[in-house]
Design an enzyme around this catalytic site. Structure first.
Site, short mmCIF file in Angstrom:
data_model
loop_
_atom_site.label_atom_id
_atom_site.label_comp_id
_atom_site.label_asym_id
_atom_site.label_seq_id
_atom_site.Cartn_x
_atom_site.Cartn_y
_atom_site.Cartn_z
N HIS A 133 -11.00 8.29 1.65
CA HIS A 133 -9.84 7.45 1.30
C HIS A 133 -8.81 7.34 2.41
O HIS A 133 -7.83 6.61 2.30
CB HIS A 133 -9.20 8.01 0.02
CG HIS A 133 -8.36 7.04 -0.71
ND1 HIS A 133 -7.00 7.17 -0.85
CD2 HIS A 133 -8.69 5.89 -1.36
CE1 HIS A 133 -6.52 6.16 -1.55
NE2 HIS A 133 -7.51 5.36 -1.87
N LYS B 121 -6.72 6.28 5.65
CA LYS B 121 -6.46 5.01 6.32
C LYS B 121 -5.77 5.33 7.66
O LYS B 121 -4.60 5.67 7.69
CB LYS B 121 -5.52 4.13 5.48
CG LYS B 121 -5.82 4.05 3.99
CD LYS B 121 -7.03 3.25 3.66
CE LYS B 121 -7.14 2.93 2.17
NZ LYS B 121 -7.29 4.08 1.28
N LYS C 246 1.67 4.57 -0.75
CA LYS C 246 1.88 5.83 -1.46
C LYS C 246 2.95 6.62 -0.72
O LYS C 246 2.80 6.88 0.48
CB LYS C 246 0.61 6.68 -1.53
CG LYS C 246 -0.51 6.04 -2.34
CD LYS C 246 -1.42 5.24 -1.46
CE LYS C 246 -2.63 4.75 -2.24
NZ LYS C 246 -3.23 3.55 -1.63
N HIS D 188 0.39 -0.89 -2.87
CA HIS D 188 -0.75 -0.05 -2.51
C HIS D 188 -0.27 1.10 -1.64
O HIS D 188 -1.03 2.01 -1.32
CB HIS D 188 -1.82 -0.88 -1.79
CG HIS D 188 -3.14 -0.20 -1.69
ND1 HIS D 188 -3.59 0.40 -0.53
CD2 HIS D 188 -4.11 0.02 -2.62
CE1 HIS D 188 -4.78 0.93 -0.74
NE2 HIS D 188 -5.12 0.74 -2.00
#
Length: 488
Positions: A130, A132, A362, A360
């Site tokens: 996950h 990025k 966090k 999107h």
């Protein structure tokens, strides 16, 4: 909604590009007391220009210099679209490596012989890659690290609220630096993360990364890697790493008697996992990590959550489709609503113009006395899979995902230990009059509005679309702005 390419391949017209050039020439910023944190929101289509000031696009991030190697760590990938974002001067010549979470290599990969794909082994069920992030190596022998929140798909970069942390241009270590024996924590943590994959090409990448000087990176890496971590590894990953960092590096700036307003921690996410029927993990395990400081754990600090309502999604730029990036299941909500419902706040981002751009992004933020004490930008959602869960009486931590984020603390910018650095919100217009001239400010792009807006209380006549969080596996019969219903 049309997601075709909207920016030219060599578009460097973003306001942030001009700003970065000024910072390179003049130091931290035009105002000596404003320090660049290296963080920006991404550009959102169809917003007023004022709300896209100081933002970045994928194309602008990849266009700063001619690249020799582009390393992409991510979950989802639209290869054909991604290649349109790589500038012409690098598109066919740069070696591009994707460490990804998709099941199959794209069929069109044959069209791009300079690309390579790695799908890391995930040792535990329900885990994912996950992270990025990007590592960009340039033809002038410099490099950059980029840590962000967006998948490599067009919708994430055009219509969602996302954020990016970008390092300065990093040069290789000098002989003098090497002889000094100095160690940089950022470099050490980045190489540790890359080596954990235990893949030969990434081991070589870690060796290459270790040649560069990372001392200008004023951030702390917070990472998660899948596995069962115990012994010396216990505090190296996930929420225990964050706990350890806050326990050793974060110093409360206020005495208890000085705090006149509530202290709280905001967890803002795009997904909520299975946290359990009670708040043991959220409040007593993960929450205790968030509450740490050099002074110990302050159990009085409340946790508050930001997550979109059903109406947030229905009225978004993408209509119901905006909820596809918010995979919170209805079964988890039903199990957790008894304790989560009390601390939920709606997605309201009028100051940044992004109330209709679904988050999107966090972020985790501590607020004391109406001031930002620390700020964490990460790929990690609010889940045990992302942050880990303690087992065997706290002697081991189980993590399912790869995740990566950057923590911003005032101490990182306070080289002379004067205690005169404050973190501020780029989108808070009161910052200019808040502090005296001897205070240095580090602006981070907090997109949501402060103070927070709690979910409206439920009543017999209340609209469930305004009082309930979005769950993506429930049919919605109300029409969105495109006149469509939602069928999961």
């Amino acid at each position: 909604m049309n997601t075709k390419k909207r920016h030219s391949d060599n578009d460097l017209s973003d306001d942030v590009e001009i700003l970065h050039i000024k910072k390179q020439k003049n130091g931290n910023s035009e105002n000596f007391n404003n320090i660049d944190a290296g963080m920006n929101l991404t550009r959102v289509e169809n917003l007023q220009n004022c709300y896209n000031k100081n933002t970045v696009t994928l194309s602008s991030l990849l266009s700063k210099k001619k690249s020799t190697n582009i390393i992409q760590f991510n979950f989802l990938l639209d290869l054909d679209w991604f290649m349109t974002q790589v500038p012409l001067h690098s598109r066919n010549t740069a070696k591009i490596l994707f460490i990804h979470g998709i099941r199959d290599i794209p069929e069109s990969s044959q069209l791009y012989p300079n690309t390579r794909f790695l799908a890391p082994h995930i040792p535990l069920p329900y885990g994912s890659h996950h992270t990025k992030a990007m590592l960009l190596f340039y033809d002038d022998d410099t490099m950059q690290v980029v840590i962000h929140t967006a998948n490599l798909v067009p919708g994430d970069w055009y219509f969602k609220t996302q954020a990016v942390w970008t390092s300065p241009f990093l040069s290789k270590k000098t002989d003098e630096y090497i002889k000094s024996g100095r160690e940089c924590e950022f470099e050490k943590e980045l190489c540790k993360y890359i080596r954990y994959y235990n893949i030969p090409v990434l081991n070589r990448l870690a060796e290459r990364v270790s040649l560069y000087n990372f001392e200008e990176c004023k951030a702390i890496l917070i990472s998660s890697v899948p596995g069962i971590h115990r012994g010396k590894e216990l505090n190296n990953w996930g929420h225990l790493q964050l706990r350890n960092i806050l326990n050793t590096k974060y110093q409360m700036k206020f005495n208890t008697s000085e705090i006149k307003k509530e202290s709280y921690i905001i967890a803002q996410m795009s997904s909520i996992g299975a946290l359990g029927k009670d708040d043991r993990w959220l409040n007593k395990e993960f929450g205790q990590s968030l509450r740490n400081s050099i002074s110990g754990i302050d159990s009085k600090v409340n946790i508050k959550l930001i997550y979109p309502t059903v109406d947030n999604v229905r009225n978004s730029l993408e209509g119901w489709n905006g909820g596809n990036c918010l995979p919170f299941s209805n079964s988890n909500w039903q199990k957790q609503s008894n304790y989560m419902g009390k601390i939920l706040n709606i997605w309201k981002a009028d100051n940044s113009g992004r109330t209709k751009a679904m988050p999107h992004i966090k972020t985790y933020t501590r607020i004391d006395n109406d001031e930002i004490s620390w700020f964490l930008l990460t790929s990690a959602n609010l889940s045990k899979a992302a942050w880990g869960t303690l087992q065997k009486q706290g002697n081991q931590l189980m993590i399912r995902n790869y995740e990566l984020g950057v923590l911003i603390l005032p101490e990182l910018f306070d080289d002379k230990k004067k205690n005169n650095v404050k973190i501020t919100n780029y989108y808070d217009n009161t910052n200019k009059i808040k502090y005296s001239s001897n205070i240095k400010t580090v602006a981070v792009p907090i997109p949501f509005d402060l103070p927070l807006t709690p979910y409206p209380p439920k009543s017999v006549n209340s609209d469930p679309n305004t009082t309930s969080p979005w769950t993506w596996d429930v049919q919605r019969n109300d029409l969105d702005l495109f006149g469509k219903k939602y069928c999961p």
